[in-house]
Design a protein around this motif. Structure first.
Motif, PDB file in Angstrom:
ATOM      1  N   PRO A 133       0.835  -1.088   0.100  1.00 45.97           N
ATOM      2  CA  PRO A 133       0.030  -0.029  -0.042  1.00 45.97           C
ATOM      3  C   PRO A 133       0.808   1.118   0.008  1.00 45.97           C
ATOM      4  CG  PRO A 133       0.095  -0.911   2.164  1.00 45.97           C
ATOM      5  CD  PRO A 133       0.587  -1.875   1.132  1.00 45.97           C
ATOM      6  N   GLY A 134       0.465   2.228  -0.582  1.00 47.84           N
ATOM      7  CA  GLY A 134       1.171   3.675  -0.679  1.00 47.84           C
ATOM      8  C   GLY A 134       1.105   4.121   0.925  1.00 47.84           C
ATOM      9  N   PRO A 135       1.873   5.462   0.907  1.00 50.65           N
ATOM     10  CA  PRO A 135       1.900   5.890   2.332  1.00 50.65           C
ATOM     11  C   PRO A 135       0.779   6.168   2.988  1.00 50.65           C
ATOM     12  CG  PRO A 135       3.547   6.959   0.417  1.00 50.65           C
ATOM     13  CD  PRO A 135       2.589   6.116  -0.093  1.00 50.65           C
ATOM     14  N   ALA A 136      -0.412   6.637   2.199  1.00 48.07           N
ATOM     15  CA  ALA A 136      -1.472   6.982   2.888  1.00 48.07           C
ATOM     16  C   ALA A 136      -2.351   5.567   3.267  1.00 48.07           C
ATOM     17  CB  ALA A 136      -2.656   7.440   1.710  1.00 48.07           C
ATOM     18  N   GLY A 137      -1.918   4.449   2.863  1.00 51.12           N
ATOM     19  CA  GLY A 137      -2.676   3.067   3.174  1.00 51.12           C
ATOM     20  C   GLY A 137      -1.872   2.191   4.046  1.00 51.12           C
ATOM     21  N   ALA A 138      -0.564   2.749   4.174  1.00 54.80           N
ATOM     22  CA  ALA A 138       0.486   1.763   4.945  1.00 54.80           C
ATOM     23  C   ALA A 138      -0.017   1.845   6.361  1.00 54.80           C
ATOM     24  CB  ALA A 138       1.814   2.229   4.638  1.00 54.80           C
ATOM     25  N   GLY A 139       0.344   0.828   7.162  1.00 55.45           N
ATOM     26  CA  GLY A 139       0.434   0.863   8.667  1.00 55.45           C
ATOM     27  C   GLY A 139       1.277   1.779   9.307  1.00 55.45           C
ATOM     28  N   ALA A 140       1.007   1.892  10.474  1.00 58.49           N
ATOM     29  CA  ALA A 140       1.840   2.669  11.338  1.00 58.49           C
ATOM     30  C   ALA A 140       3.209   2.167  11.523  1.00 58.49           C
ATOM     31  CB  ALA A 140       1.383   3.130  12.727  1.00 58.49           C
ATOM     32  N   GLU A 141       3.258   0.879  11.699  1.00 66.17           N
ATOM     33  CA  GLU A 141       4.641   0.197  11.917  1.00 66.17           C
ATOM     34  C   GLU A 141       4.885  -0.599  10.737  1.00 66.17           C
ATOM     35  OE1 GLU A 141       4.328  -1.978  15.322  1.00 66.17           O
ATOM     36  OE2 GLU A 141       3.538  -0.565  16.747  1.00 66.17           O
ATOM     37  N   GLY A 142       6.259  -0.868  10.430  1.00 64.22           N
ATOM     38  CA  GLY A 142       6.900  -1.561   9.477  1.00 64.22           C
ATOM     39  C   GLY A 142       6.168  -3.084   9.269  1.00 64.22           C
ATOM     40  N   GLY A 143       6.066  -3.407  10.556  1.00 62.66           N
ATOM     41  CA  GLY A 143       5.653  -4.820  10.422  1.00 62.66           C
ATOM     42  C   GLY A 143       4.216  -5.021   9.838  1.00 62.66           C
ATOM     43  N   GLU A 144       3.462  -4.000  10.154  1.00 65.31           N
ATOM     44  CA  GLU A 144       1.945  -4.289   9.617  1.00 65.31           C
ATOM     45  C   GLU A 144       2.033  -3.882   8.140  1.00 65.31           C
ATOM     46  OE1 GLU A 144      -0.638  -1.228  11.377  1.00 65.31           O
ATOM     47  OE2 GLU A 144      -0.019  -2.015  13.420  1.00 65.31           O
ATOM     48  N   GLU A 145       2.915  -3.226   7.740  1.00 64.12           N
ATOM     49  CA  GLU A 145       3.187  -3.036   6.157  1.00 64.12           C
ATOM     50  C   GLU A 145       3.530  -4.206   5.267  1.00 64.12           C
ATOM     51  OE1 GLU A 145       5.724  -0.193   3.047  1.00 64.12           O
ATOM     52  OE2 GLU A 145       5.219   0.753   4.825  1.00 64.12           O
ATOM     53  N   GLU A 146       4.536  -4.782   5.953  1.00 65.05           N
ATOM     54  CA  GLU A 146       5.188  -6.087   5.538  1.00 65.05           C
ATOM     55  C   GLU A 146       4.101  -7.131   5.414  1.00 65.05           C
ATOM     56  OE1 GLU A 146       8.761  -7.145   7.478  1.00 65.05           O
ATOM     57  OE2 GLU A 146       9.722  -5.160   6.913  1.00 65.05           O
ATOM     58  N   SER A 147       3.347  -7.301   6.491  1.00 65.04           N
ATOM     59  CA  SER A 147       2.300  -8.167   6.660  1.00 65.04           C
ATOM     60  C   SER A 147       1.167  -8.138   5.441  1.00 65.04           C
ATOM     61  CB  SER A 147       1.652  -8.677   8.104  1.00 65.04           C
ATOM     62  OG  SER A 147       0.953  -7.172   8.243  1.00 65.04           O
ATOM     63  N   SER A 148       1.004  -6.935   4.902  1.00 68.59           N
ATOM     64  CA  SER A 148       0.042  -6.500   4.010  1.00 68.59           C
ATOM     65  C   SER A 148       0.585  -6.659   2.560  1.00 68.59           C
ATOM     66  CB  SER A 148      -0.584  -5.367   4.254  1.00 68.59           C
ATOM     67  OG  SER A 148       0.215  -4.304   4.048  1.00 68.59           O
ATOM     68  N   ALA A 149       1.817  -6.987   2.534  1.00 72.02           N
ATOM     69  CA  ALA A 149       2.240  -7.181   1.017  1.00 72.02           C
ATOM     70  C   ALA A 149       1.692  -8.237   0.355  1.00 72.02           C
ATOM     71  CB  ALA A 149       3.787  -7.245   1.224  1.00 72.02           C
ATOM     72  N   VAL A 150       1.464  -8.107  -0.942  1.00 70.73           N
ATOM     73  CA  VAL A 150       0.877  -8.998  -1.883  1.00 70.73           C
ATOM     74  C   VAL A 150       2.170  -9.515  -2.886  1.00 70.73           C
ATOM     75  CG1 VAL A 150      -0.744  -9.849  -3.671  1.00 70.73           C
ATOM     76  CG2 VAL A 150      -1.287  -8.723  -1.592  1.00 70.73           C
ATOM     77  N   VAL A 151       2.689 -10.755  -2.925  1.00 70.41           N
ATOM     78  CA  VAL A 151       3.629 -11.401  -3.719  1.00 70.41           C
ATOM     79  C   VAL A 151       3.001 -11.607  -4.942  1.00 70.41           C
ATOM     80  CG1 VAL A 151       5.741 -12.827  -4.135  1.00 70.41           C
ATOM     81  CG2 VAL A 151       5.178 -11.646  -2.003  1.00 70.41           C
TER      82      VAL A 151
END
Length: 200
Positions: A133-151
């Protein structure tokens, strides 16, 4: 006099051997240094089966013109195996034939509007990527952002219709993750490194 000539002959012969060895070593070192990322079978694939992203992984080996490079991944995905493909073997172009049903069962293609800076300039078909997700939709913490990634695997890149407009990047992902990917706001596409390295 004859003894001296014989000794000089041995000296020159020894020098020649050292030079030849040095040249040979240099050529071998140069050949070993010329390596590239190619595709190898991650698991056995029977004859007639359609190649899926999970069937392949990337390795780094000495350059070989008879195998499929990582950059050509998109050209073999969705094609049927013409011969039994064995896990661990390098994939050759002639081992796959006609295109089967695409996308393969269990996978879907998603088209993402990626704004400038949201993906590498040279993004190309066949590359293995993570959609975030872009900056607006990214989680507050890096761990949340990584868990939402789609490969997934890039199957198409369409350039912007106007200067500064978004590129449309089409990615093949698992069907279960497709809905999550299309809901990302201002999606970003990051190229992933090779899955592993092996000696030739």
């Amino acid at each position: 006099m004859g003894v001296r000539r014989r000794r000089l002959g041995w000296v020159w012969a020894g020098t020649g051997a050292v030079v030849a060895s040095a040249v040979g070593f240099a050529l071998v070192a140069q050949a070993v240094g010329e390596r590239e990322q190619v595709l190898v079978l991650a698991r056995d694939v029977p004859v007639g089966a359609v190649l899926k992203p999970g069937d392949l992984r990337a390795v780094e080996v000495a350059a070989d013109a008879g195998v499929v490079s990582v950059g050509d991944r998109g050209s073999v995905l969705g094609r049927r195996a013409r011969v039994p493909l064995v896990a661990g073997a390098l994939l050759a172009p002639g081992q796959v034939g006609t295109r089967g049903a695409f996308p393969p069962k269990g996978f879907s293609q998603v088209a993402l509007a990626v704004e400038p800076g949201g993906a590498p300039p040279g993004l190309a078909r066949g590359e293995r990527v993570a959609v975030l997700p872009g900056p607006a939709g990214a989680g507050a913490e890096g761990g949340e952002e990584e868990s939402s990634a789609v490969v997934g695997t890039v199957t198409g890149v369409r350039e912007p219709k106007s200067v500064g407009g978004p590129r449309v990047v089409t990615v093949l992902v698992e069907t279960g993750a497709a809905r999550r990917a299309v809901q990302f706001e201002g999606p970003r596409v990051v190229v992933l490194p090779a899955e592993g390295r092996e000696a030739p």
